[in-house]
Enzyme design. Sequence first.
Site, mmCIF file in Angstrom:
data_model
loop_
_atom_site.group_PDB
_atom_site.id
_atom_site.type_symbol
_atom_site.label_atom_id
_atom_site.label_comp_id
_atom_site.label_asym_id
_atom_site.label_seq_id
_atom_site.Cartn_x
_atom_site.Cartn_y
_atom_site.Cartn_z
ATOM 1 N N TYR B 130 0.965 -1.237 0.047
ATOM 2 C CA TYR B 130 -0.226 -0.380 -0.050
ATOM 3 C C TYR B 130 0.993 1.234 -0.043
ATOM 4 O O TYR B 130 1.660 1.493 0.824
ATOM 5 C CB TYR B 130 -0.809 -0.009 1.127
ATOM 6 C CG TYR B 130 -1.955 1.062 1.052
ATOM 7 C CD1 TYR B 130 -3.153 0.855 0.597
ATOM 8 C CD2 TYR B 130 -1.809 2.431 1.552
ATOM 9 C CE1 TYR B 130 -4.182 2.045 0.480
ATOM 10 C CE2 TYR B 130 -2.551 3.464 1.263
ATOM 11 C CZ TYR B 130 -3.875 3.076 0.806
ATOM 12 O OH TYR B 130 -4.617 4.433 0.452
ATOM 13 N N ASN B 215 -3.650 6.201 5.974
ATOM 14 C CA ASN B 215 -4.481 7.174 6.797
ATOM 15 C C ASN B 215 -5.146 6.146 7.860
ATOM 16 O O ASN B 215 -5.116 4.926 7.839
ATOM 17 C CB ASN B 215 -5.201 8.063 6.249
ATOM 18 C CG ASN B 215 -6.297 7.346 5.377
ATOM 19 O OD1 ASN B 215 -6.596 6.205 5.680
ATOM 20 N ND2 ASN B 215 -6.830 8.131 4.498
ATOM 21 N N SER B 238 4.479 9.856 12.048
ATOM 22 C CA SER B 238 6.051 9.460 12.388
ATOM 23 C C SER B 238 6.286 10.348 13.568
ATOM 24 O O SER B 238 5.839 11.278 14.207
ATOM 25 C CB SER B 238 6.374 9.884 11.103
ATOM 26 O OG SER B 238 7.941 9.540 10.950
ATOM 27 N N GLN B 260 11.344 15.545 10.909
ATOM 28 C CA GLN B 260 10.037 15.034 11.493
ATOM 29 C C GLN B 260 8.855 15.641 11.517
ATOM 30 O O GLN B 260 7.942 15.268 10.898
ATOM 31 C CB GLN B 260 10.502 14.226 13.119
ATOM 32 C CG GLN B 260 9.849 13.168 13.164
ATOM 33 C CD GLN B 260 9.897 12.089 12.224
ATOM 34 O OE1 GLN B 260 8.883 11.304 11.461
ATOM 35 N NE2 GLN B 260 11.127 11.573 11.920
ATOM 36 N N HIS B 263 6.703 16.203 8.545
ATOM 37 C CA HIS B 263 5.713 15.312 7.755
ATOM 38 C C HIS B 263 4.303 15.536 8.015
ATOM 39 O O HIS B 263 3.499 15.138 7.127
ATOM 40 C CB HIS B 263 6.239 14.117 8.520
ATOM 41 C CG HIS B 263 7.199 13.246 7.677
ATOM 42 N ND1 HIS B 263 7.104 12.664 6.441
ATOM 43 C CD2 HIS B 263 8.390 12.653 8.041
ATOM 44 C CE1 HIS B 263 8.169 12.116 5.900
ATOM 45 N NE2 HIS B 263 8.882 12.115 7.228
ATOM 46 N N GLU B 328 10.037 5.814 17.109
ATOM 47 C CA GLU B 328 9.992 4.931 15.734
ATOM 48 C C GLU B 328 11.388 5.278 15.445
ATOM 49 O O GLU B 328 12.335 4.357 15.257
ATOM 50 C CB GLU B 328 8.871 5.966 14.649
ATOM 51 C CG GLU B 328 9.130 5.304 13.572
ATOM 52 C CD GLU B 328 8.331 6.283 12.293
ATOM 53 O OE1 GLU B 328 8.071 7.134 12.912
ATOM 54 O OE2 GLU B 328 8.139 5.677 11.192
ATOM 55 N N HIS B 329 11.873 6.564 15.315
ATOM 56 C CA HIS B 329 13.370 6.847 15.247
ATOM 57 C C HIS B 329 13.804 7.305 16.325
ATOM 58 O O HIS B 329 13.567 8.158 17.000
ATOM 59 C CB HIS B 329 13.519 8.159 14.039
ATOM 60 C CG HIS B 329 12.715 7.620 12.757
ATOM 61 N ND1 HIS B 329 11.384 8.199 12.541
ATOM 62 C CD2 HIS B 329 12.941 7.097 11.839
ATOM 63 C CE1 HIS B 329 10.877 8.039 11.421
ATOM 64 N NE2 HIS B 329 12.225 7.065 10.922
ATOM 65 N N ASP B 362 16.271 7.332 5.926
ATOM 66 C CA ASP B 362 14.973 7.137 5.279
ATOM 67 C C ASP B 362 15.193 6.817 3.797
ATOM 68 O O ASP B 362 14.113 6.322 3.425
ATOM 69 C CB ASP B 362 14.334 8.820 5.455
ATOM 70 C CG ASP B 362 13.645 9.011 6.793
ATOM 71 O OD1 ASP B 362 13.526 8.165 7.404
ATOM 72 O OD2 ASP B 362 13.345 10.305 6.723
ATOM 73 N N GLU B 416 -6.369 -34.872 29.301
ATOM 74 C CA GLU B 416 -7.027 -33.827 28.396
ATOM 75 C C GLU B 416 -8.263 -34.549 27.908
ATOM 76 O O GLU B 416 -9.072 -33.802 27.474
ATOM 77 C CB GLU B 416 -5.893 -33.195 27.310
ATOM 78 C CG GLU B 416 -4.869 -32.583 27.971
ATOM 79 C CD GLU B 416 -4.214 -31.563 26.612
ATOM 80 O OE1 GLU B 416 -4.574 -31.763 25.394
ATOM 81 O OE2 GLU B 416 -3.403 -30.794 26.917
ATOM 82 N N HIS B 421 -6.924 -38.762 20.286
ATOM 83 C CA HIS B 421 -5.437 -38.674 20.374
ATOM 84 C C HIS B 421 -4.805 -39.981 20.784
ATOM 85 O O HIS B 421 -3.687 -40.070 20.578
ATOM 86 C CB HIS B 421 -5.505 -37.106 21.301
ATOM 87 C CG HIS B 421 -5.573 -35.868 20.320
ATOM 88 N ND1 HIS B 421 -6.957 -35.662 19.947
ATOM 89 C CD2 HIS B 421 -4.824 -34.881 20.246
ATOM 90 C CE1 HIS B 421 -6.835 -34.569 19.600
ATOM 91 N NE2 HIS B 421 -5.732 -34.085 19.500
#
Lengths: 441, 441
Positions: B130, B215, B238, B260, B263, B328-329, B362, B416, B421
């Site tokens: 995407y 989004n 971000s 940053q 953005h 994130e960074h 980046d 069990e 089984h």
Amino acid sequence: MKIVDLRKSNWESDPDLNRIKNRGQGLEGKYAQSVLEIIENVRKYGDTAVFGYAKKFDRVDLTPENVKVSEIEIEETFKKVEPEAVEAIKLAVERVKRFHEHQKENSYFVTEDGMVLGQKVTPLDSAGIYVPGGKASYPSSVIMNAVPAKVAGVKKVIMVTPAIGSLKVNPYSLVAAKLSGVDEIYRVGGAHGVAAIAFGTASIPKVDKIVGPGNIYVALAKKFLFGQVDIDMVAGPSEILIIADETANPEWVAVDLLSQAEHDELAGSFLVTHDEKTAFETVEKVNELLKKLKRKEIAKKSIENFGTVFLTENVKHSCEVANVIAPEHLEVATKEPFALLDNIKNAGAIFLGHYTCESLGDYLLGPNHVLPTGGSAKFFSPLGVYDFIKRSSILYVSKEGFEKVSSFTALLADIEGLEAHGLAARIRDEKKIKVAQKADN
Amino acid sequence: MKIVDLRKSNWESDPDLNRIKNRGQGLEGKYAQSVLEIIENVRKYGDTAVFGYAKKFDRVDLTPENVKVSEIEIEETFKKVEPEAVEAIKLAVERVKRFHEHQKENSYFVTEDGMVLGQKVTPLDSAGIYVPGGKASYPSSVIMNAVPAKVAGVKKVIMVTPAIGSLKVNPYSLVAAKLSGVDEIYRVGGAHGVAAIAFGTASIPKVDKIVGPGNIYVALAKKFLFGQVDIDMVAGPSEILIIADETANPEWVAVDLLSQAEHDELAGSFLVTHDEKTAFETVEKVNELLKKLKRKEIAKKSIENFGTVFLTENVKHSCEVANVIAPEHLEVATKEPFALLDNIKNAGAIFLGHYTCESLGDYLLGPNHVLPTGGSAKFFSPLGVYDFIKRSSILYVSKEGFEKVSSFTALLADIEGLEAHGLAARIRDEKKIKVAQKADN
């Protein structure tokens, strides 16, 4: 069991095959709204909401004092459980631990042009193991969920499992939890139990990741909380697909199909074979055995719902059918099972050869029994140590390394119209980077 | 920028720190119902629903004939784009590819007791990338999402990106897609675009996994479709956190904070330092630079919303604050950045030293720029080759191996209450396993 003949050119569009192929779709719609509401209330009201839902759904009175299973309760349980059961659980823990040790990952780096680039591997701080309650309370689930977390190095592993009708938790699950290294146990479950450990409440801690199977409410709660915490996968009803040839023992195959069918009325049991004799003899054996099983009501409904024999051209065609269905468990009961391994792409776990029945793997061979269902083996993996670590990229650039890449960085920043991104490269550059300005396209 | 003093014993409960720590929570509630409805309509009505939503939300007339970007359109684009831009994109693709090659994983097995146990690694069949449209259409996003998929061996990588207002797709993104090895491109986006590739429609193919940022509608659609397909992570705004000491250049730090902030109005820019002089000089530089930037409106709002300087006791305290925020960074602009690596647990990417500005990473250092946001670096990892493979457990047990584990399997099955089984183990056993029956607890 329904017998479906796939010995035709358009076998991929067979309606029975496609019903099974799309078995994972569209279960959730009608439950979504109520699960979202439970999550929102637990986020806002914490313990009050959690204990209210426990009263409503599980008919149990939880308090901040009794929600956590005490050390004394665990000690008492060890005294009550048969020593040979404790030994068997210990063996399972040991074998599962030994196998999962091989999944540990190291941090790594490479160097080039005065740079150091790599990834640092860190275990998660905390993880929550969801263990279903009631009749479906299985100590093997506890082992398979908790051991990989502990092998990964997670410091705080907590288990949640609903107490239903009374405060009692399955004693074998408690033993398995203790022996697997679980640090804390809370007797709470359902969507409210999942939300509780996703947000944390006054009496129940927050975790970073939630793993383990549950009913549709639990599965949806995990899905909706994905992002707030990490989750393992969205688990559905269990399933087995057996590829058999004329060397397979129809009675063994029948028992293995039924060991899946006895789990759940929605469990899937599929036989795929090019050998008609094996097909018909297996169906006969399934019908015989169905009469004798203790859980025959469940198994019978499951076989009626999904039990299917697919007839194929040859053993390679059988593998193709298996790839389309992408089963949780795949048994290869053929003469030369390893020869087919290259043809098998989609399966959670592949059991090779006549002696490798699925139940061995369910309990103690070592590989994990938490496996992708509903066709999701096309993209999900078995639960593993890799589920309880996370990676951080590492980047170091010396002045020399900087000079090799800074002008390209500035150009790409210009293309994306991110001025400060380019400025970060330009401002560090003593030679004052000159780059062509982009033309408008 | 707000300056917050954490030089106090109860710094972890500071309200500014906690507002930032919990920045990822509670965005989705009001959008959930409409996204669920879009998903349901795309599942039921395919192209009709997808093209209807494209008309409604993106003001574009899509048809089965024009939804796919043609090879001719891509060729034409290559002729229009500046050669130096193509070169810079090529370099980025090469460097990102080279780094990601190190993330490839092998199938493995161990042997013991006549058993073969392991995991087979298989690339996913298909993946969908995407890529956001409109102003936020970035060729670097295409590279960072597509290259790991191709390195993993995914045969069919498709890209979806919304055409908004007209059929035109960002030319640099097309070039990046072609050079990264993307196989097919569809000009559709939003929740409907995500649903389209999750289910497949008459003119848009289904994929196994969907990755890439978007989004709130895109993020929610991915979350709700998790299970139907796999997804990478739930991405939010971000963010950058810079740990600085007295050796940091305040102007460089200020530019990196602003790279940053430019953005997104909701982007987060945090400085953590024990050096008051660095703190105040950086704030001054930020204010100066803010006046000059082209994207100053966005950057200014972002700094007002989240821009914060945290004052700490010392550099180790700074690392603790970073771990709480889990950015994130993370830039480490200190004298000895590698000395702090052991103290840093939670960050998507760690940029070490004064020359390693985030924008280098980046675009083209090599590690991925798709990173966990909103504090999810506590449990998520950078996008990588490991996101485009899946594992299948391999289990083989010889007759000899079977005899070592069969009786324990039967005992655990008894515990069990899963009769079939146990029967699967018993029926294969020539010696007829005897196991103690469990007492009722």
